[in-house]
Scaffold this active site. Structure first.
Site, short mmCIF file in Angstrom:
data_model
loop_
_atom_site.label_atom_id
_atom_site.label_comp_id
_atom_site.label_asym_id
_atom_site.label_seq_id
_atom_site.Cartn_x
_atom_site.Cartn_y
_atom_site.Cartn_z
N LYS A 57 0.83 -1.20 0.00
CA LYS A 57 0.00 0.00 0.00
C LYS A 57 0.87 1.26 0.00
O LYS A 57 2.00 1.25 0.51
CB LYS A 57 -0.91 0.04 1.23
CG LYS A 57 -2.07 -0.94 1.21
CD LYS A 57 -2.97 -0.69 2.42
CE LYS A 57 -4.26 -1.48 2.34
NZ LYS A 57 -5.14 -1.17 3.49
N GLY A 80 -7.62 5.04 -2.46
CA GLY A 80 -8.29 4.81 -3.74
C GLY A 80 -7.76 3.62 -4.50
O GLY A 80 -8.02 3.47 -5.69
N GLY A 81 -6.99 2.75 -3.84
CA GLY A 81 -6.47 1.57 -4.52
C GLY A 81 -5.21 1.83 -5.34
O GLY A 81 -4.64 0.89 -5.90
N ARG A 90 -11.12 13.71 4.33
CA ARG A 90 -11.72 14.51 3.24
C ARG A 90 -13.13 14.01 3.01
O ARG A 90 -13.55 13.00 3.59
CB ARG A 90 -10.90 14.35 1.96
CG ARG A 90 -10.72 12.88 1.55
CD ARG A 90 -10.11 12.71 0.18
NE ARG A 90 -9.69 11.34 -0.08
CZ ARG A 90 -10.49 10.36 -0.44
NH1 ARG A 90 -11.78 10.57 -0.57
NH2 ARG A 90 -10.01 9.15 -0.67
#
Length: 667
Positions: free
Chosen positions: A157, A163-164, A291
């Protein structure tokens, strides 16, 4: 105390439209920023002011901190709303706002720095007694050096993004070493920092996230949870709220854990705390997204609370407008993300502009998009086209609403994942809520089945009927003055015609002498058809008691582009003179591949070239990686061959259908 006078929207597309609408409702002026390719976009027109970022890639436009700060200063903007993506989690951007006395609509730069660093956020959660998944920072110089606690499979990661992007599942040390460079490059490109960590992978988990909102008066509340388990390649594609699989006790524990994290950092603004729940019912903190989320609408729909309004109120110095006791879940809401991507080509992103879309309207349906049906929409940054949100009294009614309404979305232009989403909605396991984050991977073959055979038999008669009506019968055709372009009722005998539907040649016999009933013959079967209604690029046709809705456009080459039940077709007319040049030139990608020419499937940038001249390759070998719209697209060998010539370099900007590599037969 008054609301902010003017807000700069540091984003684009549907989220910019969403933010501008909320600002207008509060009588706040807005400033839009845009690239030259989107100067006519709806969000640019809706804003009170707009300033061009010029042309260029992300780093020189929507990721340019200096440029955006200077625009905010020059327009006297009191605040900047970053939306999601782009600079929304960038602490340097928030810090620059603070240094220039511009309000950043979100948490402070210090909170962003802490919570934006995924490993640091995990350490904080662990210190609060919240369960976390074991993880460890990756040393990019020695990526296979780990403590003995780590077991495969594991997830690579990005430390500073979500968001992948940059996320890769690896099953052994060899895969890990191969994937680290790719993940670090993606993280650096999308988030400005290539730092990575590796995390123990929890198989068959469910993804649950909690929406929190805090003000500057030590008030922080949750708006309950969402489930985001339907993901493809670690990217959410269906989200819903609430997560009805949770027991009352587990829900309470997860909600309290989210609030504990928010209170520990004195969180201000909207944020999402994300968890994984394993099949034993244990939950683990994963990360926090400081966010607004893409999927915030489902929470708004079930609670009636406008999250963007609350963000603006908090940034203006007001306290929260609601208390925790006033937050009540009344319904169930599901969101679909419609992407411009082709499931039949390994979901390669498409930069073809949207030419037409039939956006549904219903009281229980909410559409978030920058597509308006009046002009072509082309997006160089993000393949997300439309968010469709359905809300009902329960999960079953929301699913039914979505299935009923998106059947005739009929996007013309790029290939989309619409039918893929329809297949998920129709799947028994999804309807029974028997899902995990591995649902799409486990059901892959059945979900992409609709894309294997493009020409759906039930559509064929309707495509033929409309083609006959549009090109051979109607007297309002633009070329009706030329009798050779319209072979209607004046013909003495019933003619035979040839249509080309995608790559399929279809021979048809016409029966047009009866002016009250049009008919044709296909494979010795006669079909009578009737036009039920037509308006603005949409037509309803009845054949044998069944009515089908088609969307269509005519292109400049005298071809028809038709979409029917979310399947898209191109119809050309070899029997009409104007189609001859297009038929000869556009004979299909298959012939180009057979001749050895490998073309780019989209606009983008060459990241890697994995072959060299004179190399012998096998079908399926990776030849090249092209980056486009936040995705890395792999160009694979279509057959066994020898690389004759490579005509692009790493770093080159390529366009759709631009030659990349020439192959030749092996000796």
């Amino acid at each position: 105390m008054a609301f902010l006078g003017k807000i700069l929207i540091a984003n684009r597309g549907e989220i910019a439209l969403r933010l501008i609408r909320s600002a207008r409702k509060l009588s706040i002026r807005t400033v839009a920023i845009y690239t030259e390719s989107e100067k006519n976009a709806d969000y640019v027109k809706l804003a009170d002011e707009s300033v061009s970022l010029g042309n260029g890639d992300l780093n020189s436009t929507f990721l340019s901190v200096d440029k955006i700060i200077q625009i905010a200063i020059s327009t006297s903007s009191k605040a900047i709303h970053p939306g999601y993506g782009f600079l929304s989690e960038n602490p340097a951007f928030a810090k620059a706002c603070e240094e220039h006395q511009i309000i950043f609509i979100g948490p402070s730069s210090e909170v962003l720095k802490l919570m934006g660093n995924k490993p640091a956020a995990k350490s904080l959660a662990a210190s609060l007694g919240i369960p976390v998944i074991f993880s460890q920072k990756i040393d990019l110089q020695s990526p296979d050096h780990f403590e003995n606690q780590l077991h495969f499979p594991a997830l690579i990661k990005a430390s500073y993004g979500g968001g992948g992007k940059g996320m890769e599942l690896v099953h052994n040390h060899e895969e890990l070493k191969r994937q680290v460079e790719k993940s670090a490059r993606a993280a650096l490109n999308y988030f400005g920092n290539g730092e990575l960590f590796i995390e123990q992978y929890i198989q068959n988990a469910r993804h649950v996230e909690v929406q929190i909102i805090g003000d500057n008066y030590n008030n922080i509340i949750h708006l309950y949870e969402r489930e985001c388990s339907i993901q493809r390649n670690h990217q959410k594609i269906i989200e819903e709220a609430p997560a009805i699989f949770l027991s009352a006790q587990l829900r309470t524990e997860i909600l309290e854990a989210a609030l504990k994290i928010g209170k520990a950092v004195n969180y201000s603004g909207a944020g999402t705390v994300e968890f994984l729940v394993n099949n034993a019912g244990n939950y683990f903190f994963m990360e926090m997204n400081p966010r607004i989320q893409v999927e915030h609408a489902v929470t708004e729909e079930i609670t009636g609370i406008d999250i963007v309004d609350e963000q603006i109120r908090i940034a203006s110095g007001f306290p929260l407008s609601v208390s925790q006791e006033e937050v009540i879940v009344t319904r169930h809401s599901i969101e679909l993300r419609i992407y411009a991507e082709d499931p039949s080509q390994n979901f390669v992103a498409s930069s073809i502009p949207v030419l037409s879309a039939n956006l549904p309207e219903h009281p229980n349906l909410r559409i978030e998009t920058d597509i308006n049906g009046k002009q072509q929409v082309m997006n160089q940054f993000d393949p997300l086209l439309i968010k469709v949100i359905a809300t009902g009294k329960d999960r079953e009614s929301a699913i039914k609403q979505l299935r009923d309404e998106i059947n005739d979305l009929n996007i013309i232009g790029p290939e989309t994942n619409t039918r893929y989403l329809e297949a998920i909605l129709a799947h028994d396991d999804y309807n029974q809520n028997n899902i995990t984050v591995e649902f799409c991977k486990d059901k892959h073959k059945s979900l992409i089945g609709n894309y294997i055979n493009q020409l759906t038999p039930v559509h064929l008669p309707y495509l033929i009927a409309f083609s006959i009506e549009n090109k051979y019968i109607r007297n309002d055709h633009p070329d009706v003055s030329d009798p050779w372009n319209c072979i209607g009722y004046w013909r003495i005998t019933d003619p035979a015609i040839l249509l080309k539907i995608d790559d399929n040649l279809v021979n048809i016999g016409l029966s047009l002498r009866n002016k009250t009933k049009s008919a044709f013959v296909l494979n010795e079967t006669a079909y009578c058809f009737e036009i039920i209604s037509e308006s603005k690029g949409r037509i309803s046709i009845q054949i044998n008691e069944k009515i089908m809705l088609l969307s269509y456009i005519n292109d400049h080459q005298n071809n028809l582009w038709i979409s029917c039940e979310n399947s898209q077709y191109r119809v050309s007319f070899p029997g009409l003179l104007k189609s001859y040049p297009e038929t000869i030139v556009g004979s299909g990608d298959s012939s180009s591949i057979e001749n050895g020419e490998i073309k780019s499937p989209l606009h983008g940038k060459v990241l890697e070239i994995n072959v060299e001249n004179n190399q012998i390759i096998k079908k399926g070998d990776l030849m090249m990686i092209i980056e486009a719209m936040k995705s890395e697209n792999r160009i694979l060998a279509p057959r066994d061959a020898k690389v004759k010539r490579i005509v692009v370099n790493v770093g080159a900007q390529v366009t759709d259908q631009m030659p990349l590599i020439y192959l030749e037969d092996k000796l």
